[in-house]
Design a protein around this motif. Sequence first.
Motif, mmCIF file in Angstrom:
data_model
loop_
_atom_site.group_PDB
_atom_site.id
_atom_site.type_symbol
_atom_site.label_atom_id
_atom_site.label_comp_id
_atom_site.label_asym_id
_atom_site.label_seq_id
_atom_site.Cartn_x
_atom_site.Cartn_y
_atom_site.Cartn_z
ATOM 1 N N ARG A 91 0.960 -1.114 0.050
ATOM 2 C CA ARG A 91 0.152 -0.034 0.082
ATOM 3 C C ARG A 91 0.663 1.397 -0.081
ATOM 4 N N ASP A 92 1.938 1.119 0.864
ATOM 5 C CA ASP A 92 2.868 2.491 0.765
ATOM 6 C C ASP A 92 3.609 2.529 -0.609
ATOM 7 N N ARG A 93 3.416 1.670 -1.582
ATOM 8 C CA ARG A 93 4.247 1.721 -2.643
ATOM 9 C C ARG A 93 3.000 1.821 -3.917
ATOM 10 N N THR A 94 1.668 2.326 -3.442
ATOM 11 C CA THR A 94 0.426 2.839 -4.097
ATOM 12 C C THR A 94 -0.095 1.479 -4.752
ATOM 13 N N HIS A 95 0.217 0.321 -4.273
ATOM 14 C CA HIS A 95 -0.775 -1.002 -4.591
ATOM 15 C C HIS A 95 -1.930 -0.947 -4.164
ATOM 16 N N ASP A 96 -3.105 -1.115 -4.941
ATOM 17 C CA ASP A 96 -4.289 -1.482 -4.064
ATOM 18 C C ASP A 96 -4.449 -2.680 -3.318
ATOM 19 N N VAL A 97 -4.310 -2.922 -2.146
ATOM 20 C CA VAL A 97 -4.356 -4.292 -1.286
ATOM 21 C C VAL A 97 -5.836 -4.363 -0.592
ATOM 22 N N GLY A 344 6.007 -7.117 -8.635
ATOM 23 C CA GLY A 344 7.133 -6.361 -9.223
ATOM 24 C C GLY A 344 7.671 -5.500 -8.231
ATOM 25 N N GLU A 345 7.708 -5.604 -6.820
ATOM 26 C CA GLU A 345 8.485 -5.071 -5.739
ATOM 27 C C GLU A 345 9.983 -5.823 -5.423
ATOM 28 N N LEU A 346 10.751 -5.464 -6.184
ATOM 29 C CA LEU A 346 11.978 -6.377 -6.153
ATOM 30 C C LEU A 346 13.055 -5.632 -5.420
ATOM 31 N N ASP A 347 12.946 -4.605 -4.654
ATOM 32 C CA ASP A 347 14.027 -4.031 -4.108
ATOM 33 C C ASP A 347 14.641 -4.820 -2.953
ATOM 34 N N PRO A 348 15.810 -5.283 -2.852
ATOM 35 C CA PRO A 348 16.307 -6.282 -1.958
ATOM 36 C C PRO A 348 16.082 -5.726 -0.475
ATOM 37 N N GLN A 349 16.190 -4.371 -0.374
ATOM 38 C CA GLN A 349 16.005 -4.114 1.204
ATOM 39 C C GLN A 349 14.632 -4.388 1.717
ATOM 40 N N LEU A 350 13.739 -4.650 0.940
ATOM 41 C CA LEU A 350 12.654 -5.044 1.335
ATOM 42 C C LEU A 350 12.493 -6.675 1.968
#
Length: 484
Positions: A91-97, A344-350
């Motif tokens: 949600r913080d990355r603007t996906h509808d959840v 598609g949220e592939l940031d390794p830090q996540l």
Amino acid sequence: MKTKPQNLVIIMSDEHSPKALGCYGHDIVKTPNLDALAARGTRFSRAYCTSPVCIPARASFAVGKYIHQVGYWDNADPYDGRVPSWHHVLRDRTHDVVSIGKLHFDLSYVDHGFTEEIIPMHVIQGGDLMGLVRSDLPVRKGAYKMERFAGPGESQYTFYDREIVSRAQIWLREAAQRQSDKPWVLFVSLVCPHFPLTAPAEHYYRYYNQNLPMPKLYEKSERPNYPSLVDYRNSFNYDDYFDKETVKKAIAGYYGLCSFLDENVGKVMNTLEDAGLADNTRIMYTADHGDNMGTRGLWGKSTMFEEAAGVPLIIAGTDIPAGNVIETPVSHVDVYPFVLDAVGELDPQLREGFPGTSLFDMAKGEQPDRNVMVEYHGMGSTTGSFMIRHGRYKYIQYAGYPAQLFDLEADPEELTDVSAQPAYAAALKECRQRLLAMCDPDEVDRRAKARQAELLNKFGGREAVIARGDLGFSPAPGAAHNFD
């Protein structure tokens, strides 16, 4: 891994044993829609929850970590949003959840991370407060409900599931008409086959009219008397109310609810097709935990046996191998990175600090050098339980009771504890070392009980929570509830 970002539908049921699906080898239960999903995707044959009871399992599923890492120990300690979930991250990355149905989170209107919660089921009045009592366990007066409600008909849960599926169908059809900049995630969370074991008649009688076998190790002379099971049976004395005829009603009810669940899964899948979403939406099916189904004289969950600690887990869609069966043990902690990958949220830090391996990678054959863990600190137990899968072995350590070891290759039905057999001494030692590398069971047990003592004091102490009693099962939204 890199994969095409797409929408994701997660369907979760409640208390669905992995042994009660056709695609997992059951020769009586009919689950054609789930079987079809498995045929066009990947099925994980050795999948586990993180705790075999609703609230901890669902909290852990949300945050992607093991119970000892985050707390939420039992059914009186629901997820409250203080540990970020995959819902928050997306949600913080603007996906509808969006969630529809059972969450079993804190009812205090805190932020659980969803864009929207539709007809949610949450914990009421503190949850199962009797589970906070971890010594001299009280007998559950509501245990009669397991037998009493077994049979044909409708319950508040079947009505609720019908409404959940209807809302999901509506949401999907409306989503198909919207323009979305990013993939969305829809979490459809059903309650069946969780008891009450009241199944719609068309599903109930397809099983009751058969000559159903009795549950495994059901006769009292056959039941193992491990200390943890004695504790559970004495507190959750479900079987005191059963005879052979009512056992048949209960099994027919459970199997019927599994088929009712499958029917509802089929409705969601058909809606994806009808709405034109099937080609750009992946699907995942799982359950929060399993169910003992009367085996060993046990009903409900709360044990480390495959029936209760294991879960069905199926994924299907783009970049997921079809007709694939993965035998490498996996866990619900692996869902967290899978969900991020799927959209598609592939940031390794996540992924830093999380124990899971993406189900995409596991479906492609990756076999990480790790163990998956199940732990239990809840109702009907006096001691923390910790289980790992290591190759062919299942190892269970208790903070207070002797450890157990099962050789699941030689003994897939877990009939014999081999922990005392000299031939297994090396395996026992290695499993213990591997568990200790993940956590210190005694330290975790102390931490869990300290939190439970704090909550017990908050709610008036031992006598107060025992006097209030328990619900037997959480009420659906708007349903009446009575403590026993």
